[in-house]
Write an enzyme that holds these catalytic residues in place. Structure first.
Site, PDB file in Angstrom:
ATOM      1  N   TYR A 503       2.395   8.065  -5.717  1.00 42.55           N
ATOM      2  CA  TYR A 503       1.780   6.911  -5.341  1.00 42.55           C
ATOM      3  C   TYR A 503       0.291   6.220  -6.219  1.00 42.55           C
ATOM      4  CZ  TYR A 503       0.199   3.625  -2.316  1.00 42.55           C
ATOM      5  OH  TYR A 503      -1.050   3.285  -1.051  1.00 42.55           O
ATOM      6  N   SER A 584       4.404  -0.547  -3.355  1.00 42.36           N
ATOM      7  CA  SER A 584       2.984  -0.709  -2.954  1.00 42.36           C
ATOM      8  C   SER A 584       1.761  -0.486  -3.996  1.00 42.36           C
ATOM      9  CB  SER A 584       3.041  -0.392  -1.464  1.00 42.36           C
ATOM     10  OG  SER A 584       1.734  -1.019  -1.056  1.00 42.36           O
ATOM     11  N   ASP A 671       6.951  -9.264   4.331  1.00 41.38           N
ATOM     12  CA  ASP A 671       6.173  -8.229   3.635  1.00 41.38           C
ATOM     13  C   ASP A 671       4.449  -8.871   3.513  1.00 41.38           C
ATOM     14  OD1 ASP A 671       4.255  -6.326   3.034  1.00 41.38           O
ATOM     15  OD2 ASP A 671       5.566  -6.464   0.981  1.00 41.38           O
ATOM     16  N   HIS A 710       6.977  -5.002   4.489  1.00 42.53           N
ATOM     17  CA  HIS A 710       6.402  -4.039   3.405  1.00 42.53           C
ATOM     18  C   HIS A 710       7.107  -2.078   3.148  1.00 42.53           C
ATOM     19  CE1 HIS A 710       3.068  -3.029   1.028  1.00 42.53           C
ATOM     20  NE2 HIS A 710       3.479  -1.928   1.386  1.00 42.53           N
TER      21      HIS A 710
END
Ligand SMILES: *[C@@H]1O[C@H](CO)[C@@H](O)[C@H](O)[C@H]1NC(C)=O
Ligand SMILES: *[C@@H]1O[C@H](CO)[C@@H](O)[C@H](O)[C@H]1NC(C)=O
Ligand SMILES: *[C@@H]1O[C@H](CO)[C@@H](O)[C@H](O)[C@H]1NC(C)=O
Ligand SMILES: *[C@@H]1O[C@H](CO)[C@@H](O)[C@H](O)[C@H]1NC(C)=O
Ligand SMILES: *[C@@H]1O[C@H](CO)[C@@H](O)[C@H](O)[C@H]1NC(C)=O
Ligand SMILES: *[C@@H]1O[C@H](CO)[C@@H](O)[C@H](O)[C@H]1NC(C)=O
Ligand SMILES: *[C@@H]1O[C@H](CO)[C@@H](O)[C@H](O)[C@H]1NC(C)=O
Length: 740
Positions: A503, A584, A671, A710
């Protein structure tokens, strides 16, 4: 609220595509090139940034409602589903995932009023059910609120839940189709009936009940359009959040505006009520973790009711992260990173809030202090993150001195419960091997050892699972931790497929956690799962975050590529079998790393990613990320963003033997965090520039899920279908074998 974090519990992802599809690729010799949909390029759209002209030929795809965009979605899904349906082992994957997902599990109990509440899932239920039990160990649990009854397809989910002080009233937020928009409903716990009012225009509600049990503070945005309810498909910027007081039993238009910052439209606001009920705490930020805290005594207004604006007093003058722990009258305890990148616990007297009067209760340590939970009046539990593992300690509240250290397995404490006046504390420990053990510590007993309160048994035998933690060197020599999961019998000759996930942003840490899909990858695809804690995360405090944001963002991509090189050098896998995935901010990570190092990967799946780094701040709440990435309005940041923006760095590799990995871009129509237009524009550019080359035999596809957002709130049926599609894609693209 961390604006872009995505929890990967059982891997966050999206379900089956709605459209029936027909084959549309050409066979060229022995390999396949794909006939991608014609996507119009509009040469007229050119922006100038600080003297540099930047074309944006797919600007028209920013409108989600135009007929042309709808046709684009249909055509792209058509091609993708055709590819996916021809992947081998789909049936086997679906039945294996369904079988392994189907085990009863439950969350941590929370005592509210005299009763205990917890979430539970019998196995394949689309949404977790909120249960109530009369006492902690006796009595049958009963259904308190079942979101599965609120929609036929499981797409309504509970986003927040909050009881009044006495436990007699219950406010809960519902989201539809994965949108961040929430409607808040209120239930009378005794009668089981809902009050007539529904509160709207809310995202990330921090419902803060006043201790008179009359109502609560919450924040909301102005109505986006008085003639329409929010759907989650809007792309417009959402600004001017304000705090209101809602009195239960009255309509939302009677709510009293209590706090607003008129000249700061981009301020995020959230509230908390102090443990004693006497204070309102307001947390504000424009940049995540750069918070300004305000407070107000409620003693007088609790007598008169809330009819007007509340006068707030500021706590801090320098921005920093703050989390409220508890207070003894005006003496407040906060965890903060002010002058302490790994956090410290301070005591602040609200009568003298200047920093020079603060006292340090727990000084900064080498490890990151994550939280402190007060318990049994004058004690607290604390937890640190130490090389991506949770610790747990018991301390005296007022002076922080250590009483007990609890040795824990390699894992993360994923939830806790217990309030200041309670004599019991629960925590749930998640590990890669175990779906979670809930422990209870009982202060009415002499023995303060945690006792197993509830243990979830999954259907996967993880006795042959190896969980290894290594530290590799990144490009600039920085040591980065990485977990590597594989079966004991793995032959390390480079032939195994590997799935590399990370991430790296928003100070959000990778947490150790059980994942059915990881274990299917390890056991049934005989693969390696690797999870590095790259810079940009919070694993080593504020410095680790700062080293991976703004002008340092490139470090994230270097750390990720170096993780891939480590796996290849040490023969866990080889480039043609290496998959990268992230969502994301992690979708940005995957796409940027592919542009920079296409030769390292066999497949790449960027999910719900931020792809247009020059325009993200214009949509929904994208402006919150200016503190993470910088914004193109600023020349220094523009010069940096343009070096890695996924949309703007797609080029056919100079090395003629190199092509892009097989790519499956993923997004969803609801999203409203990272709007789908990022992925639309990115895949169009990818197909145009890379897909048109004869050299590119790997597919470049996009999967656009409907009625999903999302990631959070996605129903189980969609989660399973999504993994069938994703793993099916890997199996077909990388020629992976499925083992029963
Ligand atoms: C899918 O694509 C094929 C081939 O281009 C076309 O014939 C078919 O109508 C498409 N299906 C849908 C649902 O758009
Ligand atoms: C909740 O329901 C109970 C039982 O019907 C009732 O006595 C009580 O007044 C209700 N509470 C509120 C706040 O309306
Ligand atoms: C919003 O949704 C509610 C149902 O939840 C409905 O009663 C109301 O009429 C809707 N408002 C508009 C403007 O569509
Ligand atoms: C901290 O406070 C506790 C409880 O008042 C006391 O027993 C203990 O001695 C104190 N420790 C230190 C180091 O002051
Ligand atoms: C642009 O960004 C740089 C680097 O963060 C900063 O020093 C500068 O003040 C910014 N300029 C403006 C006009 O905000
Ligand atoms: C081109 O890429 C291949 C595969 O990664 C590599 O083996 C080769 O050394 C590269 N050639 C040059 C000139 O960089
Ligand atoms: C796919 O894998 C199988 C089994 O490992 C192997 O026999 C076959 O040659 C591979 N096919 C290709 C096209 O690489």
């Amino acid at each position: 609220m961390i604006a872009m974090t995505m929890l990967r519990d059982n891997m966050a992802v999206f379900g089956g595509l709605a459209l029936p599809l027909i084959a549309s690729f050409l066979v060229v010799g022995v390999t396949c090139s794909y006939k991608y949909p014609e996507v119009r390029r509009d040469a007229a759209v050119i922006d100038e940034y600080h003297g540099t002209k930047i074309a944006d030929p797919y600007r028209w795809l920013e409108d989600p409602d135009s007929e042309e965009t709808k046709a684009f979605i249909t055509a792209q899904n058509n091609l993708t589903l055709t590819y996916l349906e021809d992947a081998p082992y789909r049936k086997e994957l679906r039945s294996k995932l369904t079988e392994l997902w189907d085990y009863p599990r439950r969350g941590i109990p929370k005592k509210r009023g005299e009763k205990y509440y917890f979430f539970a899932n019998s196995g394949l239920q689309n949404q977790w059910v909120f249960m109530v039990q009369d006492s902690v160990e006796a009595g049958e649990p009963r259904v308190f609120l079942d979101p599965n009854t609120l929609s036929s397809d499981g797409t309504v989910s509970i986003k927040t839940s909050s009881f009044s002080k006495d436990g007699s009233l219950f406010a809960y937020g519902l989201s539809q189709s994965g949108s961040d928009w929430v409607t808040v409903h209120i239930k009378n716990v005794t009668s089981g009936e809902n009050f007539p009012e529904i509160l709207r225009h809310i995202k990330w509600p921090s419902i803060s009940w006043t201790h008179d049990n009359v109502g609560f503070f919450y924040s909301r945005y102005p109505s986006q359009d008085d003639n329409k309810n929010e759907t989650g498909r809007e792309t417009g910027s959402t600004e001017h959040e304000k705090i209101y007081y809602h009195k239960v039993g009255t309509a939302q238009d009677k709510d009293v505006l209590v706090v607003e910052f008129i000249d700061k439209p981009k301020l995020s606001l959230s509230t908390e009520i102090s443990d004693d009920g006497d204070y309102l705490i307001v947390l504000t930020y424009e940049v995540i973790n750069e918070e300004f805290v305000y407070f107000a005594s409620l003693k007088d207004s609790l007598k008169t009711g809330f009819q007007e604006k509340i006068q707030l007093q500021p706590l801090n003058t320098e921005p920093a992260s703050f989390s409220y722990v508890t207070n003894d009258e005006s003496l407040f305890y906060f965890i903060t990173d002010l002058d302490a990148p790994s956090n410290k616990l301070v005591r602040v007297d609200l009568n003298k809030p200047e920093k020079k009067y603060w006292s340090t209760v727990i000084p900064e340590a080498n490890e990151v202090l994550e939280w402190a939970d007060p318990i049994n009046n004058n004690f607290m539990f604390t937890s640190y993150t130490k090389d991506v593992k949770s610790t747990l300690e018991l301390r005296h509240l007022q002076n922080g001195s250590l009483i007990l250290e609890y040795p824990l397995e390699i894992g993360s404490i994923s939830s806790t419960s217990g309030k200041r006046k309670d004599t019991e504390f629960f925590f749930k420990l998640s590990t890669y091997k175990n779906p979670g053990i809930i422990y209870r510590i009982d202060f009415t007993k002499d023995d303060l050892k945690p006792k197993i309160f509830h243990e979830t048994t999954s259907k996967i035998d993880s006795s042959s699972l190896v969980v290894e933690q290594i530290f590799y060197k990144s490009k600039d020599g920085t040591k980065v931790p990485m977990y590597i999961l594989y079966r004991k019998d793995l032959v390390r000759d480079g032939s195994a497929p590997a799935y590399l996930y990370s991430y790296g942003g928003f100070s959000s840490s990778i947490e150790v956690g059980y994942s059915t899909s990881y274990l299917v990858f390890v056991n049934n695809l005989r693969g390696v799962v690797a999870i590095p804690s790259i810079r940009g995360g919070g694993e080593y405090g504020k410095d680790w975050w700062d080293d991976g944001r703004l002008l340092n963002k490139q470090n994230c991509f270097d750390d990720f590529a170096s993780a891939a090189e480590y796996l290849i050098e040490n023969k866990y896998t080889s480039p043609s079998k290496l998959i990268i995935n992230g969502a994301s901010n992690g979708g940005l990570l995957v796409a940027a790393t592919v542009n920079q190092r296409p030769e390292l990967f066999g497949a790449a799946v960027p999910e719900v990613g931020v792809m247009d780094m020059l325009r993200f701040q214009k949509f929904t709440v994208g402006y919150y990320w200016c503190g993470e990435y910088g914004c193109s309005e600023n020349k220094t940041h523009f010069d940096n963003l343009i070096t890695y923006s996924p949309l703007h760095n797609i080029r056919l590799p100079k090395n003629e033997t190199v092509q892009y990995p097989a790519m499956l871009v993923k997004t969803a129509d609801h999203d409203d965090r990272v709007v789908p237009l990022h992925s639309f524009k990115y895949v169009s550019e990818l197909q145009h520039t890379i897909g048109s080359s004869e050299r590119q035999t790997n597919p470049l596809l996009i999967r656009i899920e409907s009625k999903a957002g999302h990631g959070s709130g996605t129903p189980t049926t969609k989660l399973i279908e999504d993994i069938v599609d994703e793993y099916g894609f890997y199996i077909r693209a990388l020629n992976i074998t499925f083992y029963e």
